[in-house]
Scaffold this active site. Structure first.
Site, PDB file in Angstrom:
ATOM      1  N   ARG A 221       0.827  -1.208   0.000  1.00  0.00           N
ATOM      2  CA  ARG A 221       0.000   0.000   0.000  1.00  0.00           C
ATOM      3  C   ARG A 221       0.860   1.256   0.000  1.00  0.00           C
ATOM      4  O   ARG A 221       0.502   2.262  -0.615  1.00  0.00           O
ATOM      5  CB  ARG A 221      -1.004  -0.005   1.161  1.00  0.00           C
ATOM      6  CG  ARG A 221      -2.030   1.129   1.050  1.00  0.00           C
ATOM      7  CD  ARG A 221      -3.171   0.990   2.048  1.00  0.00           C
ATOM      8  NE  ARG A 221      -4.254   0.144   1.578  1.00  0.00           N
ATOM      9  CZ  ARG A 221      -5.306   0.577   0.858  1.00  0.00           C
ATOM     10  NH1 ARG A 221      -5.418   1.851   0.544  1.00  0.00           N
ATOM     11  NH2 ARG A 221      -6.227  -0.264   0.473  1.00  0.00           N
TER      12      ARG A 221
ATOM     13  N   GLU B 162      -9.703   6.216   6.774  1.00  0.00           N
ATOM     14  CA  GLU B 162      -8.272   6.470   6.639  1.00  0.00           C
ATOM     15  C   GLU B 162      -7.890   7.731   5.869  1.00  0.00           C
ATOM     16  O   GLU B 162      -6.960   8.431   6.274  1.00  0.00           O
ATOM     17  CB  GLU B 162      -7.599   5.261   5.959  1.00  0.00           C
ATOM     18  CG  GLU B 162      -7.669   4.008   6.802  1.00  0.00           C
ATOM     19  CD  GLU B 162      -7.277   2.779   6.002  1.00  0.00           C
ATOM     20  OE1 GLU B 162      -6.222   2.207   6.293  1.00  0.00           O
ATOM     21  OE2 GLU B 162      -8.012   2.415   5.070  1.00  0.00           O
TER      22      GLU B 162
END
Ligand code: FAD
Ligand code: FES
Ligand code: FES
Lengths: 503, 829
Positions: B358, B770
């Site tokens: 990620r 997030e």
């Protein structure tokens, strides 16, 4: 441990007798090292108050203690239940998050929190609600505008990991618009009187309790006597340092003498030459004097720990603890303070310079205690106190600088430069002082002082900062002093420090 | 026969139903079937208490009264056991002797267990093995678990632990991830994403700049520490109450450790006092240990980690070392280059494979990198196994390109915002380095330009330059940084969710789903979805704890996906039930006249409505439900959802790993005292994209909370280990998360309006957990901007994170020294 909730008046010194949310509670056989939080969550089954750290840093355990005042009311202040001895509840009114609403009707602090979406995970919320409750109570009795500084001081000791605080700030500002609901116990006009009379009785009967217990003397004489009998017993005042030994290091605290209610240690006396501050005077009670007479010291208190800690912590405890990173010792060094030590063998007076011997070692004898701290008065003296830490609020100093001097015909006199965080003890830097003594506050003199500083200090590297940073910062604080003394401030009066950090 | 509850309210109590809301909802339903972008045509409510309302958190009243119970508040039988754990005192070595006789003899001790007492699997690694429940002989970090003690009080257990005799053959600890990477000590293989001929670009580019940065880790500091309560059941199993983001995985691990079938283990999570990723994999070991003891003793067993132990034993956000070497033109537009991100994974894989992935997926943030190679390495060190934390590596990856943007701007002599804008994905430059097309191409441009204007960026820029020119000590800084964050689990199979809906005969509704509530408002949003689908008020819909025996085989509540996945599953369940009830109603009511027109039936405001206008027939919800019950219609439904479209091929390093991107941007202004390194964030403006918000109050709460948490990560939250590998910042006294006064004085937060999700997500909303975290990068960039003013904006200062006052001061000193000595203090070539 056992718990009762009756009204009988058995004189058991190990029993904690107090009011909890308006109801009389008596808890027997509570060990001396039990915290208020353990008492609440354990024997009393009040799990609304949370534990987030057990070190006084997060505020999740915040509860309010109501103490009887001279005018017959109860004065509430916040404390961290995790590091407050359970025995300090004796004769007080303890209010927890469970005690605020009136049936289903929420207290304004609670209602505002709901309305402003100020809880997410909710774990910090009970503590925040209690800090807001006390803010609301204070506002009722002594109204004043909710400035940013006031809100910071009320809420700086409550960490919230979820919300980012904006809705909590809104809730604080919005409390006043909520319906004025109060808990049923607040309807009872006899409660303050009942707490006051319980406090008197309880104090009478716990005086001189047996060793192995938690003893709460009320007079200097009794304290001396206890120190004679049990020189090895630990003294506890606000417990904001001491209690970490049990919660963090699992050290036993099974023999304690609590100095917080000794009448003589709780006085602040004004004299022509200065003020005697009793060792057990809390920061919150000391603040008005400091604000009026030592404003730079007073402003330091805004960055000293949190409201919860300032409500319990004492100047005596800070000095006795002798931490190299304690905030008050350097200030006391700069002010040329004196200490009055006392004990079964009599009292003695000493300059604070002579007190700190080595890392956490002091001139205090085993059977002695600190009775008071003398702050000398001086019209001409100037004082600057600067604290450097990672976080602006509720953090321990990496470096603390306290500078005192007076200007006489344009030159500096009686220069005292003291630091915390720069050695194993809080200390003055005589060579740097000498470089400024009798000099104009000009670049040359300060350059010499900075060189002396770098020569004389060799700080440690630790979790709060590297040695290099400490040295650079300490020397830059001297530069800041020079700049702030510079009568024609650089250009057009630009600031040389950030307002929020200014002392 | 079962008697039915008497229902409150008369049949026609609520006659005035806003008919537009029905149309609106129909339009909405239609829309959700489509896939293409649509203009926002419904800006406000769809009926009382339903989705898109700023409903308060479902537990808000319980939070403020202290009635919301967390694990340690749950009552347990009087004989319940309390567990304390024995930890390794060194970071690396072999355990040569573990003497526990004195521990066993310590007052109050009931049981002591070690590695040999584990009945089943001994490794609790979530995806890849590598996490032994107890040390067998190899010790891999300081704070690794050696043994567990169960006693009749927490204090007794903690005291007993101190009585152990531990002998270790200590080895030097490896604590430097860069050195570990050089030695190729990795927890997982290196992964590379390549697009185009980056080498040639670097050779031919008019400008090439290189830089390096250290990005610090972060402790979750969930206010409620790791905790669980485990009770033995009457058969071979246990019921586990745990503060946990991934109950299904804990169920699996507990069963494997006990060597019993999964169905013998039930895991329940009502709420967490914060998770942030720290309870995704790292809540399981404690449940496994408590389960072993509960089975051995037959007694309920409690574990709660004291803060310092929690901080030492559990993993954190990965610290990263990032490097870039990028080519660009005279305008500062990227042509391509080479980026390496090295994640410090700690001692075991845990989730590091996906986390470093990620980071790689976000090494472009919002900018087209051109022809580039992105390499991700997973270094093994002797610290706790670093784990998920809000953003999951994304923030660390973005830092490298945001650093580059500032550095390039100084190099070409432009304002960093100008360079950032030139590099945003745009038509013709819309494919990421991993091959995904960026779909809502203009959205980020719109966000940036709206924010530029609303924050008055350019006027403030000018004022700040003037101020800095005059102010010798205090320097101000300003920065605008964007965020583009990919939504979906990058492990494809996790993108599924289930829900279970019950309607009881009084009309009250119970919904269960696989997501867990950690403060993010997921349960509130899911209740809103159900209420909206059934035309009910929120008060009629309740959510109970997340339980593995209600909805099985669930995914962790992570990757911001909670509402996207579970909201959809709940919607599926609710719409099934609605259709079933409407089918029933169509034939059941008005039967003599041939029933009701099925097409015109709808549920609104607690009423079944047939037809339009004054003749419309209205039947209260409760009556409908009771009739359906008597008509033997099932009042329970289960829903399921799996995210369409997504795929990623690790072999080719290409695919579409993300269903969509969430965007945002922020502007931060700081004032820095360059003599002391102290600073203040004085103003922050945020504009953030959540598509069509499910609950604006909750979403704004996530944006603000995420921002402040991100700011803490980049400023005051400093993790420090000593040379022996001991975490010395192991409590809130030394590890400083933002406090009340760190809230910027001016904090303008707005949600972007008029841009529903282009994908058919739940009501066209977007995930919000997030993405806002990374908005805080503007604070760091603003600090660098302020420091850069010391060089009249010619140099871009090196500023590793967290940018503590110490780092800021030392950066300022080095810039000043450079000015004096004429040397180059720049971190870039
Ligand atoms: C969260 C938190 C934040 C803090 N922040 C700061 C800070 O910013 N700056 C700072 O300087 N400190 C800070 N402290 C430390 C502490 O609050 C102070 O040192 C405080 O002044 C201690 O006072 P006390 O009354 O609580 O002492 P106690 O804990 O009661 O006692 C401390 C020590 O002094 C001894 N003692 C107490 N009274 C006497 C007496 N009269 N005579 C002799 N010995 C005595 C005790 O036996 C004990 O050894 C912090 C503590 C916490 C928990
Ligand atoms: S539990 Fe954190 S301050 Fe008491
Ligand atoms: S709401 Fe979670 S810590 Fe404050």
């Amino acid at each position: 441990m056992s718990v009762a909730s009756s009204n009988n008046n058995v004189a058991d010194p190990a029993m904690i007798d107090f009011y909890l949310n308006g109801k009389r509670r008596q808890c027997a056989d509570i060990p001396p090292d039990c915290s208020m939080l353990e008492l609440l969550r354990g024997p009393l089954g009040h799990t609304g108050t949370k534990e987030g750290c057990a070190s006084g840093d997060c505020g999740a355990c915040t509860v309010a203690i109501g103490e009887p005042t001279a005018d017959g009311s109860l004065n509430y202040h916040t404390v961290n239940a995790c590091i407050t001895p359970a025995h300090q509840a004796q004769g007080a009114h303890l209010v927890t998050v469970e005690g605020l609403s009136r049936g289903d009707a929420l207290h304004p602090a609670q209602a505002a929190m709901v309305e402003c979406h100020a809880s997410q995970c909710g774990f910090c919320t009970p503590g925040i609600v209690m800090s807001l409750f006390v803010l609301h109570e204070t506002q009722r009795t002594r109204p004043a505008p909710f400035t940013q500084q006031r809100l910071e001081s009320a809420l700086g000791g409550n960490l919230c990991r979820c919300t980012g605080y904006r809705p909590i700030r809104d809730a604080a500002l919005q409390m006043a618009d909520q319906p004025d609901t109060h808990p049923t116990w607040a309807d009872d006009p006899s409660l303050p009187g009942a707490v006051a009379s319980l406090c008197r009785d309880v104090m009478g009967r716990t005086e001189g309790a047996s060793p192995g217990h938690y003893t709460i003397p009320r007079s200097l004489e009794a304290l001396r006597e206890l120190k004679r009998e049990r020189p090895e017993a630990r003294l506890v005042a606000g417990a904001t340092d001491l209690w970490l030994e049990t919660t963090q290091q699992l050290k036993p605290l099974d023999d304690l003498i609590d100095v917080s209610r000794v009448e003589e240690l709780n006085r602040v006396e004004a004299h022509p030459e200065g003020w005697w501050v009793g060792a057990a005077v809390t920061y919150s009670r000391l603040a008005p004097l400091l604000d009026a007479e030592f404003p730079a010291f007073g402003r330091l208190l805004h960055r000293f720990a949190s409201m919860q800690i300032r409500n319990r912590g004492t100047l005596g405890g800070n000095v006795a603890n002798a931490s190299p990173i304690g905030d008050c010792p350097p200030v006391l060094l700069a002010l040329d303070a004196r200490l009055l030590l006392d004990g079964p063998d009599g009292e003695r007076d000493m300059p604070i310079d002579a007190f700190f011997l080595d890392y956490k070692q002091t001139a205090l004898k085993a059977n002695e205690f600190i009775r008071g701290i003398f702050l000398p008065r001086s019209e001409a003296r100037q004082l600057k106190v600067w604290k450097l830490s990672k976080r602006r609020e509720d953090d321990i100093s990496a470096v603390l600088a306290a500078f005192a001097w007076r200007l006489e015909d344009g030159v500096m006199r009686d220069v005292r430069l003291a630091f915390g965080g720069m050695a194993a003890i809080p200390l003055r830097v005589p060579a740097a002082e000498a470089a400024l003594e009798g000099q104009k506050p000009d670049e040359a003199a300060f350059a010499e002082a900075k060189r002396a500083l770098r020569r004389e200090l060799s700080p440690m590297s630790d979790v709060r900062g590297s040695a290099e940073y400490r040295l650079v910062a300490a020397s830059n604080l001297l530069e800041r002093l020079r700049l702030s003394l510079d009568m024609i401030p650089t250009d057009n009066g630009m600031e040389v420090m950030l307002d929020a950090y200014a002392h | 026969m079962r008697t039915l509850t008497k229902l409150p309210g008369s049949p026609n109590a609520e006659a005035d139903v806003a008919s537009e809301s029905a149309h609106a909802r129909k339009a909405q339903v239609g829309r959700n079937k489509g896939d293409g972008p649509l203009a926002r045509d419904v800006t406000h409510d769809q009926g009382q208490g339903n989705a898109s309302h700023s409903r308060q958190h479902e537990s808000a009243i319980k939070h403020v009264t202290g009635r919301a119970a967390y694990i340690d508040d749950m009552p347990a039988p009087a004989d319940a056991l309390h567990v304390a754990l024995g930890w390794s005192p060194v970071a690396h070595g072999r355990l040569t002797r573990l003497e526990l006789e004195r521990v066993k003899a310590s007052p109050g001790v009931v049981d002591v267990i070690t590695f040999v007492d584990i009945p089943g699997h001994t490794d609790v690694g979530p995806i890849f093995p590598g996490d032994p429940l107890f040390v067998d002989d190899a010790i891999s970090y300081l704070g690794q678990c050696l043994f567990a003690v169960a006693a009749d009080s927490h204090k007794a257990a903690r005291f007993a632990v101190t009585q152990a005799g531990i002998e270790i053959d200590e080895r030097p600890a490896s604590l430097d991830p860069v050195a570990a990477a050089e030695r190729e000590e990795f927890v997982r293989p290196t992964h590379v994403q390549e697009s185009g001929d980056w080498q040639q670009v670097l050779e031919g580019a008019p400008h090439v700049l290189a830089g390096e940065q250290f990005v610090g880790g972060q402790e979750h500091f969930y206010l409620e520490g790791q905790a669980c309560l485990v009770a033995p059941t009457e058969d071979e199993g246990v019921i586990v109450y745990t503060s946990n983001q991934h109950p299904s995985e804990t169920q699996k691990l507990v069963a494997e450790v006990l060597d019993i079938p999964f169905h013998a283990v039930t895991v329940e999570t009502r709420r967490m006092g914060g998770g942030f990723g720290g309870k995704e994999t790292q809540a399981s070991p404690w449940a496994c240990i408590a389960a072993i003891i509960a089975r051995r003793t037959g007694r309920t067993t409690r574990i709660r980690l004291p803060r310092a132990e929690d901080m030492r034993a559990t993993g954190k956000r990965h610290p990263f070392h990032n490097r870039y070497r990028l080519g660009f033109d005279d305008q500062g537009v990227l042509l391509g280059g080479d980026i390496t991100v090295i994640g410090d994974c700690g001692y075991s894989p845990d989730l590091s494979e996906a986390i470093v992935d990620r980071a790689m997926f976000h090494a472009d943030n919002a900018y087209s990198l051109g022809q580039v190679r992105v390499t991700g390495q997973r270094a093994r060190t002797h610290t706790a196994s670093n784990t998920a934390f809000r953003g999951f590596g994304g923030p660390q990856g973005m830092m490298v390109i945001e650093a580059a943007m500032d550095d390039i701007a100084r190099q070409v002599g432009e304002d960093p915002l100008t360079v950032r804008k030139r590099n945003l994905y745009r038509a013709g430059r819309d494919i990421t380095h991993y091959g995904q097309r960026v779909e809502q191409l203009t959205l980020l441009h719109d966000i940036v330009s709206q924010l530029e204007e609303s924050s008055d960026y350019w006027a403030r820029r000018q004022a700040i330059r003037q101020y800095n020119a005059k102010s010798p000590i205090i320097k101000k800084g300003l920065a605008l940084t964007p965020v583009k964050f990919g939504i979906s689990f990058t492990a494809k199979h996790l993108n599924q969710a289930g829900a279970l809906l019950h309607v009881y005969t009084d009309g009250s509704v119970m919904i269960n789903h696989g997501g867990t509530e950690m403060g993010q408002g997921l349960h509130t949003k899911v209740c809103q979805v159900v209420a909206r689908e059934l035309g009910l008020d929120m008060d009629q819909v309740r959510i109970s704890a997340t339980r593995t025996d209600k909805v099985p085989n669930t995914s962790p509540t992570a990757a911001s996906s909670g509402a996207d996945l579970n909201g959809m599953a709940a919607k599926d369940a609710a719409s099934q039930l609605r259709e079933r009830l409407l089918d029933f109603a169509a034939t059941h009511f008005n039967a003599e006249q041939g029933g009701l027109d099925r097409e015109g039936l709808r549920l609104e405001n607690g009423t079944l409505i047939a037809g339009d206008g004054p003749d419309a027939k209205r039947i209260p919800w409760g009556e409908l439900v009771q009739a359906a019950y008597l008509g033997r219609i099932s009042l329970s439904a289960k829903g399921f959802y799996s995210t369409p479209l997504i795929h990623y091929d690790r072999e080719t390093a290409k695919g579409r790993p993300f269903y969509y991107y969430a965007h945002g941007a922020s502007v931060s202004e700081v004032s820095v005292d360059t003599l002391s390194g102290e600073y203040q964030v004085t103003r922050v403006d945020i504009l953030h994209d959540v598509g069509d918000s499910l609950n604006p109050a909750i979403d704004i709460g996530q944006v603000e909370g995420g921002f402040i948490q991100g700011m803490g990560w980049l400023t005051t939250e400093e993790l420090k280990w000593n040379e022996a590998g001991r975490l010395v910042s192991d409590g809130p006294a030394t590890y400083k998360i933002p406090a009340f006064g760190d809230l910027p004085e001016v904090f303008n937060v707005a949600l972007m309006q008029g841009h529903p999700n282009s994908q058919a997500s739940i009501y066209r909303s977007k995930a919000v957990g997030e993405p806002p975290f990374m908005l805080a990068i503007s604070v760091w960039s603003a600090l660098r901007d302020a420091l850069s003013s010391l060089t009249d904006y010619h140099k871009s200062p090196a500023l590793d994170t967290p940018a503590t006052p110490e780092r800021v001061l030392l950066a300022a000193e080095s810039l000043r020294q450079a000015a004096v000595h004429g040397t180059d203090a720049d971190d870039s070539e």
